[in-house]
Scaffold this motif. Sequence first.
Motif, short mmCIF file in Angstrom:
data_model
loop_
_atom_site.label_atom_id
_atom_site.label_comp_id
_atom_site.label_asym_id
_atom_site.label_seq_id
_atom_site.Cartn_x
_atom_site.Cartn_y
_atom_site.Cartn_z
N THR A 45 -31.96 23.63 34.92
CA THR A 45 -31.69 24.90 34.24
C THR A 45 -32.62 25.95 34.81
O THR A 45 -33.84 25.89 34.61
CB THR A 45 -31.91 24.76 32.71
OG1 THR A 45 -31.00 23.80 32.19
CG2 THR A 45 -31.68 26.10 32.03
N LEU A 46 -32.04 26.89 35.53
CA LEU A 46 -32.86 27.90 36.21
C LEU A 46 -33.22 29.04 35.27
O LEU A 46 -34.36 29.52 35.25
CB LEU A 46 -32.11 28.43 37.43
CG LEU A 46 -32.96 28.99 38.56
CD1 LEU A 46 -33.92 27.94 39.09
CD2 LEU A 46 -32.07 29.50 39.70
N LEU A 94 -27.97 30.90 46.07
CA LEU A 94 -28.22 31.80 44.96
C LEU A 94 -27.56 31.32 43.67
O LEU A 94 -26.54 30.64 43.68
CB LEU A 94 -27.69 33.20 45.28
CG LEU A 94 -28.41 33.99 46.38
CD1 LEU A 94 -27.68 35.30 46.64
CD2 LEU A 94 -29.85 34.26 45.97
N THR A 95 -28.17 31.69 42.57
CA THR A 95 -27.60 31.53 41.24
C THR A 95 -27.28 32.93 40.73
O THR A 95 -28.12 33.82 40.84
CB THR A 95 -28.59 30.83 40.29
OG1 THR A 95 -28.91 29.55 40.84
CG2 THR A 95 -28.02 30.68 38.90
N CYS A 131 -24.05 32.93 48.10
CA CYS A 131 -24.28 31.76 47.22
C CYS A 131 -24.39 30.49 48.05
O CYS A 131 -25.26 29.65 47.80
CB CYS A 131 -23.13 31.64 46.22
SG CYS A 131 -23.21 32.78 44.83
N ARG A 132 -23.52 30.38 49.03
CA ARG A 132 -23.47 29.17 49.84
C ARG A 132 -24.64 29.10 50.82
O ARG A 132 -25.26 28.04 50.97
CB ARG A 132 -22.14 29.11 50.60
CG ARG A 132 -21.91 27.81 51.35
CD ARG A 132 -20.52 27.74 51.95
NE ARG A 132 -20.26 28.83 52.90
CZ ARG A 132 -19.51 29.89 52.64
NH1 ARG A 132 -18.94 30.02 51.46
NH2 ARG A 132 -19.32 30.83 53.54
N GLU A 170 -25.27 27.93 40.07
CA GLU A 170 -24.08 28.27 39.28
C GLU A 170 -23.80 29.77 39.31
O GLU A 170 -24.71 30.59 39.46
CB GLU A 170 -24.29 27.83 37.83
CG GLU A 170 -23.14 28.17 36.90
CD GLU A 170 -23.43 27.86 35.44
OE1 GLU A 170 -22.51 27.95 34.61
OE2 GLU A 170 -24.60 27.54 35.12
N VAL A 171 -22.53 30.14 39.15
CA VAL A 171 -22.15 31.53 38.91
C VAL A 171 -21.67 31.60 37.46
O VAL A 171 -20.65 30.99 37.10
CB VAL A 171 -21.03 32.01 39.85
CG1 VAL A 171 -20.62 33.44 39.49
CG2 VAL A 171 -21.49 31.94 41.30
N PHE A 172 -22.43 32.30 36.62
CA PHE A 172 -22.11 32.42 35.20
C PHE A 172 -21.53 33.80 34.96
O PHE A 172 -22.19 34.81 35.17
CB PHE A 172 -23.36 32.21 34.35
CG PHE A 172 -23.11 32.19 32.87
CD1 PHE A 172 -22.85 31.00 32.22
CD2 PHE A 172 -23.12 33.36 32.12
CE1 PHE A 172 -22.61 30.97 30.85
CE2 PHE A 172 -22.88 33.34 30.77
CZ PHE A 172 -22.63 32.14 30.12
N GLY A 173 -20.27 33.85 34.53
CA GLY A 173 -19.60 35.12 34.28
C GLY A 173 -19.82 35.59 32.84
O GLY A 173 -19.75 34.79 31.91
N LEU A 174 -20.09 36.88 32.68
CA LEU A 174 -20.27 37.47 31.36
C LEU A 174 -19.24 38.59 31.22
O LEU A 174 -19.26 39.56 31.99
CB LEU A 174 -21.70 38.03 31.23
CG LEU A 174 -22.25 38.26 29.82
CD1 LEU A 174 -22.20 36.98 28.99
CD2 LEU A 174 -23.68 38.79 29.89
#
Length: 361
Positions: A8-9, A253-254, A248-249, A40-44
């Motif tokens: 968990t970053l 990156l997160t 990201c790749r 991870e890419v977390f969308g908001l």
Amino acid sequence: MYDPNAETLLKVEHLCMYFGKGAGVKKAVDDVSFDIKKGEVFGLVGESGCGKTTTGRTIIRLYDATSGNVYFKGKRIVAGTLSYQNEIRQLKQKIADLRKEPGKDTEIEKAQKRIEELRGEIRSAKHDHKDARKHGDVTKIQMIYQDPVASLDPRMTVKEIIAEGLRIQGIKDNKYIDEQVYKMLETVGLVAEHATRYPHEFSGGQRQRIGIARSIIMNPEVIIADEPISALDVSIRAQVINLLNDLCRTMGLTILFIAHDLSVVKYFSDRIGVMYYGNMVEMATSDELFAHPLHPYTRSLLSAIPLPDPDSEKGRVRIRYNPLIDHEHTNEVPEFREVVPGHFVRCTLKEFEKYQREYNK
């Protein structure tokens, strides 16, 4: 790529950001919690004014949180103290009122003890806040802003804009700085010759690439992308999204990706959090959320996505969301509950049971 077992970053815990005082207080972000795994890419997502951008700005400490905590790699970097201060003021007033009545010594002592506990929390929060800046933890989180025009200083050259973070960190080697700036320009699809130009000489898509270069030159681990494509043409949006995918790749990156366009969020994000009026109302993986939307507001958002098919568009029915009709919250305060593994919804116990029945049909 989302891996529930990954490190968990970034962890956001009961984050609140209020503006104003007294009766005029505005709860821009109200008790929001989520975590983002490494890589991870977390969308908001959510409508304008729901608190998405305020959440991002509070995480990166552009705003001082009212209450709640943000942890980066297990270390607290944001700690809200305003709620502690407000409680101390209320307790002091309570003590003053109690002293006017006889036989209230026990209650006064209890209130004074609570004040000392709150002061200890404030000292701890201030220490963590200062310590995070001292050790450069906050610089490992960078932000890409929504408006590529307003976020770039028109009086600075591209080289000065991109290199500013390095200079603030105390790097004085001009040769090294130039090498890094040129490298970042090439990474985002520009060329070294662009370094001497000013922001007004570029298109919107190019300006956004400059903003991305400014962020990644600090070698961050987390990027907060605040609607980075909303001000761009449709054809340019795809280029910027593909660029972020490549970063990201290649850089590992997160990303916390804030956006309105749900179709883009579905394509780009591993998990999605849905916000409404400062609250997180639903959170799940991208595929899960689109396949089984449970909260009425999420269903309303998904029903608004246009499809490139005239026949489908003619028959598309918008789902209207009215919280006064769709919920019954008079007897119970809704909580964030896990309906099925990994799928969370803000609901009452009665709604929770209803969502479970709907999901299992």
